[in-house]
Write a protein that holds these residues in place. Structure first.
Motif, PDB file in Angstrom:
ATOM      1  N   ALA A 376      21.985 121.169  18.450  1.00  0.00           N
ATOM      2  CA  ALA A 376      22.828 121.577  19.568  1.00  0.00           C
ATOM      3  C   ALA A 376      21.958 121.869  20.790  1.00  0.00           C
ATOM      4  O   ALA A 376      20.731 121.986  20.702  1.00  0.00           O
ATOM      5  N   LEU A 377      22.632 122.009  21.885  1.00  0.00           N
ATOM      6  CA  LEU A 377      21.967 122.299  23.155  1.00  0.00           C
ATOM      7  C   LEU A 377      22.700 123.423  23.849  1.00  0.00           C
ATOM      8  O   LEU A 377      23.924 123.413  23.935  1.00  0.00           O
ATOM      9  N   LYS A 378      21.947 124.435  24.289  1.00  0.00           N
ATOM     10  CA  LYS A 378      22.536 125.533  25.054  1.00  0.00           C
ATOM     11  C   LYS A 378      22.253 125.292  26.533  1.00  0.00           C
ATOM     12  O   LYS A 378      21.101 125.094  26.933  1.00  0.00           O
ATOM     13  N   ALA A 379      23.312 125.294  27.331  1.00  0.00           N
ATOM     14  CA  ALA A 379      23.170 125.033  28.761  1.00  0.00           C
ATOM     15  C   ALA A 379      23.990 126.038  29.558  1.00  0.00           C
ATOM     16  O   ALA A 379      24.724 126.859  28.993  1.00  0.00           O
ATOM     17  N   CYS A 380      23.864 125.954  30.861  1.00  0.00           N
ATOM     18  CA  CYS A 380      24.633 126.835  31.739  1.00  0.00           C
ATOM     19  C   CYS A 380      24.945 126.104  33.034  1.00  0.00           C
ATOM     20  O   CYS A 380      24.313 125.094  33.376  1.00  0.00           O
ATOM     21  N   ARG A 381      25.927 126.626  33.742  1.00  0.00           N
ATOM     22  CA  ARG A 381      26.257 126.109  35.070  1.00  0.00           C
ATOM     23  C   ARG A 381      25.298 126.723  36.087  1.00  0.00           C
ATOM     24  O   ARG A 381      24.854 127.867  35.935  1.00  0.00           O
ATOM     25  N   VAL A 382      24.983 125.937  37.112  1.00  0.00           N
ATOM     26  CA  VAL A 382      24.139 126.457  38.188  1.00  0.00           C
ATOM     27  C   VAL A 382      24.802 126.155  39.523  1.00  0.00           C
ATOM     28  O   VAL A 382      25.651 125.267  39.636  1.00  0.00           O
ATOM     29  N   GLU A 383      24.428 126.920  40.515  1.00  0.00           N
ATOM     30  CA  GLU A 383      24.875 126.654  41.871  1.00  0.00           C
ATOM     31  C   GLU A 383      23.670 126.683  42.790  1.00  0.00           C
ATOM     32  O   GLU A 383      22.668 127.355  42.508  1.00  0.00           O
ATOM     33  N   TRP A 384      23.776 125.959  43.885  1.00  0.00           N
ATOM     34  CA  TRP A 384      22.655 125.822  44.802  1.00  0.00           C
ATOM     35  C   TRP A 384      22.968 126.540  46.099  1.00  0.00           C
ATOM     36  O   TRP A 384      23.986 126.275  46.744  1.00  0.00           O
ATOM     37  N   LYS A 385      22.088 127.424  46.481  1.00  0.00           N
ATOM     38  CA  LYS A 385      22.232 128.162  47.732  1.00  0.00           C
ATOM     39  C   LYS A 385      20.909 128.134  48.473  1.00  0.00           C
ATOM     40  O   LYS A 385      19.882 128.533  47.930  1.00  0.00           O
ATOM     41  N   ASP A 386      20.961 127.627  49.700  1.00  0.00           N
ATOM     42  CA  ASP A 386      19.761 127.529  50.538  1.00  0.00           C
ATOM     43  C   ASP A 386      18.644 126.777  49.826  1.00  0.00           C
ATOM     44  O   ASP A 386      17.458 127.136  49.926  1.00  0.00           O
ATOM     45  N   GLY A 387      19.042 125.742  49.088  1.00  0.00           N
ATOM     46  CA  GLY A 387      18.059 124.922  48.410  1.00  0.00           C
ATOM     47  C   GLY A 387      17.518 125.509  47.134  1.00  0.00           C
ATOM     48  O   GLY A 387      16.603 124.929  46.521  1.00  0.00           O
ATOM     49  N   LEU A 399      26.692 122.657  23.199  1.00  0.00           N
ATOM     50  CA  LEU A 399      27.219 121.355  22.815  1.00  0.00           C
ATOM     51  C   LEU A 399      26.455 120.829  21.605  1.00  0.00           C
ATOM     52  O   LEU A 399      25.230 121.012  21.520  1.00  0.00           O
ATOM     53  N   PRO A 400      27.136 120.173  20.667  1.00  0.00           N
ATOM     54  CA  PRO A 400      26.418 119.559  19.550  1.00  0.00           C
ATOM     55  C   PRO A 400      25.524 118.433  20.066  1.00  0.00           C
ATOM     56  O   PRO A 400      25.907 117.685  20.973  1.00  0.00           O
ATOM     57  N   ALA A 401      24.349 118.320  19.496  1.00  0.00           N
ATOM     58  CA  ALA A 401      23.396 117.301  19.942  1.00  0.00           C
ATOM     59  C   ALA A 401      22.522 116.876  18.765  1.00  0.00           C
ATOM     60  O   ALA A 401      21.759 117.677  18.228  1.00  0.00           O
ATOM     61  N   ASP A 402      22.662 115.615  18.373  1.00  0.00           N
ATOM     62  CA  ASP A 402      21.825 115.068  17.305  1.00  0.00           C
ATOM     63  C   ASP A 402      20.653 114.264  17.863  1.00  0.00           C
ATOM     64  O   ASP A 402      19.672 114.023  17.164  1.00  0.00           O
ATOM     65  N   LEU A 403      20.807 113.829  19.108  1.00  0.00           N
ATOM     66  CA  LEU A 403      19.754 113.068  19.777  1.00  0.00           C
ATOM     67  C   LEU A 403      19.762 113.443  21.258  1.00  0.00           C
ATOM     68  O   LEU A 403      20.806 113.364  21.917  1.00  0.00           O
ATOM     69  N   VAL A 404      18.632 113.886  21.756  1.00  0.00           N
ATOM     70  CA  VAL A 404      18.505 114.267  23.172  1.00  0.00           C
ATOM     71  C   VAL A 404      17.471 113.362  23.821  1.00  0.00           C
ATOM     72  O   VAL A 404      16.350 113.202  23.312  1.00  0.00           O
ATOM     73  N   LEU A 405      17.839 112.760  24.944  1.00  0.00           N
ATOM     74  CA  LEU A 405      16.956 111.844  25.659  1.00  0.00           C
ATOM     75  C   LEU A 405      16.662 112.410  27.044  1.00  0.00           C
ATOM     76  O   LEU A 405      17.579 112.669  27.824  1.00  0.00           O
TER      77      LEU A 405
END
Length: 487
Positions: A376-387, A399-405
């Motif tokens: 699996a893969l643990k991720a998060c949402r990001v936002e961009w402010k002033d670059g 998310l389930p992940a058996d192969l990550v590229l």
């Protein structure tokens, strides 16, 4: 133009695709080039616009209005002569170039632009079919010798131009076949490798010698890039045996993702997946990394990521998800703001159409595994402010992940090669060489030149061809005191 009002009369005609259900079952090209009659009408759409911005939008400065008009008049032989004046390999760019020329098309201000890329594709395919692409032998031999290190588009373009100037050119390639990332980085379903083979035959007839499986360095390749070299040759030996050396080794060090769990099995750089797959298609052994029946996550939203998506679908992946760290671009560009420059907008490739969930503004925080394998893969949402990137609080998801590229681009060329020659590097660790003046493409080392991604960083095939051609002119001038080669 042959049809001054053509842009008012005829709509853009795009090339056709084989249906998804059929094309995902094979690795052959699936794009249907325009017919002669369709190409004629597309050529008729080229406006008498006065200032052809498309010429400057094209890195090799193709003489686009001229060959558009010739296609409209169905003078195909003259069209390929015009096209070959600026581009050694239009069969490559006509298939895989993103077409910045079309972004600069004047008609594109308020209508769909002329299908320049499709016309380039049609012209060169017609030329090969009719037998118009022949070796161009030099009028005389100079007795000078040139080594070209790297056989990608920059190396091939430089080698062909230098051979036509009468020099004896030898191309060295560490992999077991010629073509660089044209051969191993781009899937066959986007560009079949027979296109490289027939250009090699033309170049060999022009006097170019190819030596594959030879690595020019004493060092080792970085993690993620396999070394297929059968033998090595030192930089000193090349300096002693040749009158000039062109470094065109590309940019091959992949950008890594150093987060917890990175060492789990099932996480690979994109080329660790794509190179063996192209070798498998060529009959050179099976790809040990398989996507069938797996949940595949591709990290990186560029062309390499798209190639991973298309290949995973052909393997029979259960699901394919592609993440991009940056925000989702707009579906339509702000043309009054950006034209004639390359716009930022949402681009959907043929591989995405074959099946892929895409998500933007996503950062990977951790890889999760069991028994040493990623699950699996643990991720998060990001936002961009002033670059600057900031994590959105409470946005974590798994998310389930058996192969990550990992397809996040390349940072710099292989350092051991540059170190072997003693070439100075810039802040990005690319070979340091200017493109202007009498020492254009000349490194700090006497008689050593650099061109393509090894000098400018990762870029497009069309930029590599441009740099190879321009470097060849500089090498020719260095060897002979002047050069008649076109830039």
């Amino acid at each position: 133009m042959g049809k001054a009002t053509g842009f008012l009369e005829f709509p853009r005609q795009n090339e056709g695709y084989e249906p998804v259900v059929k094309r995902v079952k094979h690795y052959k090209e699936f794009v249907f080039a325009l017919s002669d009659s369709e190409a004629k009408l597309q050529g008729a759409r080229c406006m008498d616009c006065g200032i052809p911005f498309c010429n400057n939008g094209c890195p090799v400065n193709n003489i686009i209005p001229d060959f558009n008009d010739l296609v409209y008049r169905q003078d195909w032989k003259s069209a390929i002569e015009v096209l070959h004046q600026t581009n050694n390999f239009p069969e490559f760019t006509g298939r895989i170039c993103p077409a910045p020329c079309e972004a600069a098309c004047t008609l594109g201000i308020n209508e769909l632009p002329v299908g320049i890329k499709s016309l380039e594709h049609a012209i060169i395919d017609k030329a090969w079919e009719e037998g118009w692409v022949k070796p161009q032998l030099p009028r005389h031999k100079t007795g000078k010798t040139v080594a070209v290190v790297g056989s990608g588009p920059a190396g091939m373009a430089a080698a062909q131009q230098l051979a036509r100037a009468g020099h004896d050119v030898t191309v060295f390639e560490k992999n077991d076949r010629i073509g660089g990332l044209l051969r191993y980085g781009i899937p066959d379903f986007k560009m079949e490798k027979s296109l490289i083979d027939r250009r090699m035959e033309q170049m060999q007839a022009e006097g170019v010698t190819f030596r594959a499986g030879v690595m020019v360095t004493d060092g080792e390749l970085p993690a993620g890039i396999k070394n297929y070299a059968r033998e090595t040759i030192s930089a000193q030996a090349l300096m002693e045996q040749f009158d000039a050396v062109v470094l065109a080794g590309g940019s091959e060090v992949p950008r890594d993702l150093p987060v917890p769990g990175r060492d789990l099995a099932g996480i690979h750089f994109a080329l660790e997946f794509l190179i063996p797959q192209n070798k498998e298609v060529a009959g050179d052994g099976a790809n040990e990394i398989r996507a069938e029946g797996k949940n595949v996550i591709v990290i990186g939203g560029g062309d390499t990521g798209s190639d991973c998506v298309g290949t995973s679908n052909r393997h029979g992946a259960t699901s394919v998800t592609q993440f991009e760290l940056l925000p989702q671009p707009p579906e339509e560009e702000n043309k009054p703001l950006v034209w004639p420059y390359w716009p930022i907008k949402l681009r959907t490739s043929s591989s995405h159409d074959e099946g892929c969930e895409r998500d933007w503004s996503v950062a990977t925080k951790e890889f999760i595994g069991e028994n040493g394998k990623v699950t699996a893969l643990k991720a998060c949402r990001v936002e961009w402010k002033d670059g600057r990137m900031q994590e959105v609080e409470g946005s974590e998801f798994i998310l389930p992940a058996d192969l990550v590229l990992l397809a996040m681009g390349f940072t710099n060329p292989v350092g051991s090669m540059l170190e072997a020659f003693g070439v100075d590097t810039d802040a990005r660790k690319n070979a340091k060489a200017s493109t202007e003046g009498e020492r254009a493409y000349h490194t700090n080392v006497p008689k050593v030149f650099a061109a393509g991604d090894v000098r400018r960083g990762q870029s497009l095939v069309v930029w590599a061809i441009r740099e190879g051609r321009q470097a060849a002119r500089s090498v020719d001038a260095f060897l002979m005191g002047h050069s008649d080669l076109p830039r």
